[in-house]
Design an enzyme around this catalytic site. Structure first.
Site, PDB file in Angstrom:
ATOM      1  N   SER A  38       0.842  -1.198   0.000  1.00 39.16           N
ATOM      2  CA  SER A  38       0.000   0.000   0.000  1.00 39.16           C
ATOM      3  C   SER A  38       0.880   1.253   0.000  1.00 39.16           C
ATOM      4  O   SER A  38       1.829   1.361   0.767  1.00 39.16           O
ATOM      5  CB  SER A  38      -0.899   0.011   1.238  1.00 39.16           C
ATOM      6  OG  SER A  38      -1.779  -1.091   1.216  1.00 39.16           O
ATOM      7  N   HIS A  69      -4.702  -2.945  -4.501  1.00 38.75           N
ATOM      8  CA  HIS A  69      -3.887  -3.980  -5.120  1.00 38.75           C
ATOM      9  C   HIS A  69      -4.497  -4.344  -6.477  1.00 38.75           C
ATOM     10  O   HIS A  69      -5.689  -4.648  -6.584  1.00 38.75           O
ATOM     11  CB  HIS A  69      -3.800  -5.209  -4.206  1.00 38.75           C
ATOM     12  CG  HIS A  69      -3.011  -4.955  -2.959  1.00 38.75           C
ATOM     13  ND1 HIS A  69      -1.769  -5.510  -2.745  1.00 38.75           N
ATOM     14  CD2 HIS A  69      -3.274  -4.195  -1.869  1.00 38.75           C
ATOM     15  CE1 HIS A  69      -1.310  -5.107  -1.571  1.00 38.75           C
ATOM     16  NE2 HIS A  69      -2.210  -4.302  -1.021  1.00 38.75           N
ATOM     17  N   HIS A  92      -2.527 -11.423   1.673  1.00 37.83           N
ATOM     18  CA  HIS A  92      -2.315 -11.238   3.108  1.00 37.83           C
ATOM     19  C   HIS A  92      -2.921 -12.423   3.861  1.00 37.83           C
ATOM     20  O   HIS A  92      -3.976 -12.934   3.473  1.00 37.83           O
ATOM     21  CB  HIS A  92      -2.984  -9.960   3.602  1.00 37.83           C
ATOM     22  CG  HIS A  92      -2.386  -8.707   3.061  1.00 37.83           C
ATOM     23  ND1 HIS A  92      -2.618  -8.269   1.773  1.00 37.83           N
ATOM     24  CD2 HIS A  92      -1.565  -7.782   3.631  1.00 37.83           C
ATOM     25  CE1 HIS A  92      -1.963  -7.123   1.577  1.00 37.83           C
ATOM     26  NE2 HIS A  92      -1.314  -6.813   2.687  1.00 37.83           N
ATOM     27  N   TYR A  94      -4.495 -12.379   6.573  1.00 42.52           N
ATOM     28  CA  TYR A  94      -5.813 -12.077   7.140  1.00 42.52           C
ATOM     29  C   TYR A  94      -6.949 -12.284   6.147  1.00 42.52           C
ATOM     30  O   TYR A  94      -8.118 -12.325   6.536  1.00 42.52           O
ATOM     31  CB  TYR A  94      -5.853 -10.661   7.714  1.00 42.52           C
ATOM     32  CG  TYR A  94      -5.653  -9.529   6.725  1.00 42.52           C
ATOM     33  CD1 TYR A  94      -6.600  -9.204   5.751  1.00 42.52           C
ATOM     34  CD2 TYR A  94      -4.509  -8.744   6.794  1.00 42.52           C
ATOM     35  CE1 TYR A  94      -6.408  -8.171   4.865  1.00 42.52           C
ATOM     36  CE2 TYR A  94      -4.299  -7.693   5.914  1.00 42.52           C
ATOM     37  CZ  TYR A  94      -5.254  -7.402   4.958  1.00 42.52           C
ATOM     38  OH  TYR A  94      -5.061  -6.362   4.083  1.00 42.52           O
ATOM     39  N   GLU A  95      -6.639 -12.443   4.857  1.00 39.60           N
ATOM     40  CA  GLU A  95      -7.698 -12.676   3.876  1.00 39.60           C
ATOM     41  C   GLU A  95      -8.281 -14.080   3.978  1.00 39.60           C
ATOM     42  O   GLU A  95      -9.449 -14.296   3.657  1.00 39.60           O
ATOM     43  CB  GLU A  95      -7.162 -12.455   2.468  1.00 39.60           C
ATOM     44  CG  GLU A  95      -6.745 -11.027   2.170  1.00 39.60           C
ATOM     45  CD  GLU A  95      -6.146 -10.894   0.788  1.00 39.60           C
ATOM     46  OE1 GLU A  95      -6.923 -10.956  -0.190  1.00 39.60           O
ATOM     47  OE2 GLU A  95      -4.920 -10.747   0.669  1.00 39.60           O
ATOM     48  N   ALA A 122       3.129  -0.646   3.895  1.00 42.39           N
ATOM     49  CA  ALA A 122       2.720   0.491   4.714  1.00 42.39           C
ATOM     50  C   ALA A 122       2.672   0.015   6.155  1.00 42.39           C
ATOM     51  O   ALA A 122       2.160  -1.073   6.433  1.00 42.39           O
ATOM     52  CB  ALA A 122       1.350   0.998   4.274  1.00 42.39           C
ATOM     53  N   MET A 217       0.894  -5.755   8.598  1.00 43.53           N
ATOM     54  CA  MET A 217       0.174  -7.013   8.417  1.00 43.53           C
ATOM     55  C   MET A 217       0.659  -7.810   7.213  1.00 43.53           C
ATOM     56  O   MET A 217      -0.101  -8.584   6.628  1.00 43.53           O
ATOM     57  CB  MET A 217      -1.329  -6.730   8.287  1.00 43.53           C
ATOM     58  CG  MET A 217      -1.926  -5.989   9.466  1.00 43.53           C
ATOM     59  SD  MET A 217      -3.669  -5.560   9.197  1.00 43.53           S
ATOM     60  CE  MET A 217      -3.957  -4.443  10.579  1.00 43.53           C
ATOM     61  N   SER A 218       1.927  -7.635   6.831  1.00 43.03           N
ATOM     62  CA  SER A 218       2.435  -8.330   5.641  1.00 43.03           C
ATOM     63  C   SER A 218       3.930  -8.592   5.780  1.00 43.03           C
ATOM     64  O   SER A 218       4.468  -8.589   6.879  1.00 43.03           O
ATOM     65  CB  SER A 218       2.163  -7.485   4.385  1.00 43.03           C
ATOM     66  OG  SER A 218       2.935  -6.296   4.402  1.00 43.03           O
ATOM     67  N   ASN A 241       1.164   5.990   9.757  1.00 43.54           N
ATOM     68  CA  ASN A 241       0.460   6.416  10.967  1.00 43.54           C
ATOM     69  C   ASN A 241       1.294   6.052  12.194  1.00 43.54           C
ATOM     70  O   ASN A 241       2.205   5.220  12.106  1.00 43.54           O
ATOM     71  CB  ASN A 241      -0.909   5.726  11.065  1.00 43.54           C
ATOM     72  CG  ASN A 241      -0.814   4.213  11.040  1.00 43.54           C
ATOM     73  OD1 ASN A 241      -0.792   3.614   9.951  1.00 43.54           O
ATOM     74  ND2 ASN A 241      -0.732   3.583  12.197  1.00 43.54           N
ATOM     75  N   HIS A 253      -8.295   1.789   7.691  1.00 43.16           N
ATOM     76  CA  HIS A 253      -7.611   1.478   6.437  1.00 43.16           C
ATOM     77  C   HIS A 253      -7.607   2.705   5.527  1.00 43.16           C
ATOM     78  O   HIS A 253      -6.637   2.947   4.784  1.00 43.16           O
ATOM     79  CB  HIS A 253      -8.304   0.308   5.747  1.00 43.16           C
ATOM     80  CG  HIS A 253      -7.570  -0.211   4.552  1.00 43.16           C
ATOM     81  ND1 HIS A 253      -6.260  -0.655   4.603  1.00 43.16           N
ATOM     82  CD2 HIS A 253      -7.955  -0.340   3.253  1.00 43.16           C
ATOM     83  CE1 HIS A 253      -5.886  -1.045   3.401  1.00 43.16           C
ATOM     84  NE2 HIS A 253      -6.885  -0.857   2.564  1.00 43.16           N
TER      85      HIS A 253
END
Length: 287
Positions: A38, A69, A92, A94-95, A122, A217-218, A241, A253
């Protein structure tokens, strides 16, 4: 839980077929492939002489549904003449709950002939000296969920040495370039959190106590897969952030994407210059 991704012999066959398709579409492999996280998508917009292929046309490759993406491989040259491949999308954990989503892409890149995986993302900052808009060179990582994409892989080669997961020579090259062009570049430890929910302030305090400087998260599953495949790895995090509890701003997000868009052009510019410098390394030319 059944995996949505190919495994075992089916994965091996898909990797061979995908590598053949990459070779047919683009010819010989470039030295470096970049996974665009991202905020980094404008890096592919800066390439010249661009060719593309959709993930949908590559056997075994995932089709992530995360906003931002695009799910395509782009091959082109930087303004400085470096030929590179860029992956516009990553799976990811989490998907689906499965951390093997990038196995086919990363193993296909290796089979094609790529030598280096440069992973971008990110991230949220755990350190006040590293505010939103900063770039962080990943020196090491913490696998907080203790999940591995190598679970189930057979043979002694599954026991991958991760003591220098992020290549020292590549990191030194990036740090030297940043100093030369007056680009502020922090260096630190990236902590992988599973997501998709953001972390709690208590979790952030724990990660900071562990020595983490940024959280996201990646990247970590990608790094493990790449090191297992024999690729050299480097990582760049775009800080979007401050992590939970370190600012009054609510984490969303949309906030991540907005800050990534605001800082993405500058990050992409540094990435382009870095790709030129890395491609010129004698250790990669001789490989």
């Amino acid at each position: 839980m059944n995996s949505p991704y190919l495994q075992g012999d089916a994965l091996a066959a898909a990797v061979e077929a995908a590598a053949a398709k990459l070779r047919a579409a683009f010819g010989d492999a470039p030295t470096i492939a970049v996974v665009l996280g991202s905020g980094w998508s404008s890096a592919s917009d800066q390439l010249q002489n661009v060719q593309r292929i959709s993930y949908a046309d590559l056997p075994g490759w995932p089709l992530p549904k995360v906003e931002g993406h695009v799910n395509e491989v782009v091959v082109g040259t930087t303004a400085g003449g470096a030929r590179v491949a860029m992956l516009r999308g990553r799976a990811h954990t989490y998907e689906s709950g499965d951390c093997t989503g990038m196995a086919a892409p990363i193993r296909s890149l290796k089979a094609w002939g790529v030598q280096v995986l440069l992973s971008t993302n990110a991230s949220g900052s755990l350190r006040q000296h590293q505010p939103p808009g900063s770039l962080m060179l990943i020196s090491d990582h913490i696998n907080a969920p203790q999940r591995s994409p190598l679970v189930g892989v057979q043979g002694s080669h599954r026991f991958v040495d991760m003591s220098c997961a992020y290549d020292l020579e590549l990191r030194q090259t990036a740090a030297k370039l940043a100093k030369e062009i007056d680009q502020r570049l922090c260096e630190g430890v990236y902590c992988w959190a599973l997501g998709p929910q953001f972390e709690t302030p208590a979790e952030i305090r724990m990660f900071a106590a562990w020595g983490a400087d940024a959280v996201g998260m990646s990247t970590v599953p990608d790094t493990i897969l790449a090191r297992h495949a024999g690729l050299r790895v480097m990582g760049l995090a775009l800080i979007t952030n401050m992590a939970a509890g370190l600012s009054a701003e609510a984490l969303t997000h949309e906030l991540t994407l907005r800050e990534a868009k605001d800082s993405g052009e500058r990050a992409a510019g540094f990435l382009s210059a870095l790709l030129d410098r890395l491609t010129a390394l004698e250790s990669l030319k001789a490989a």
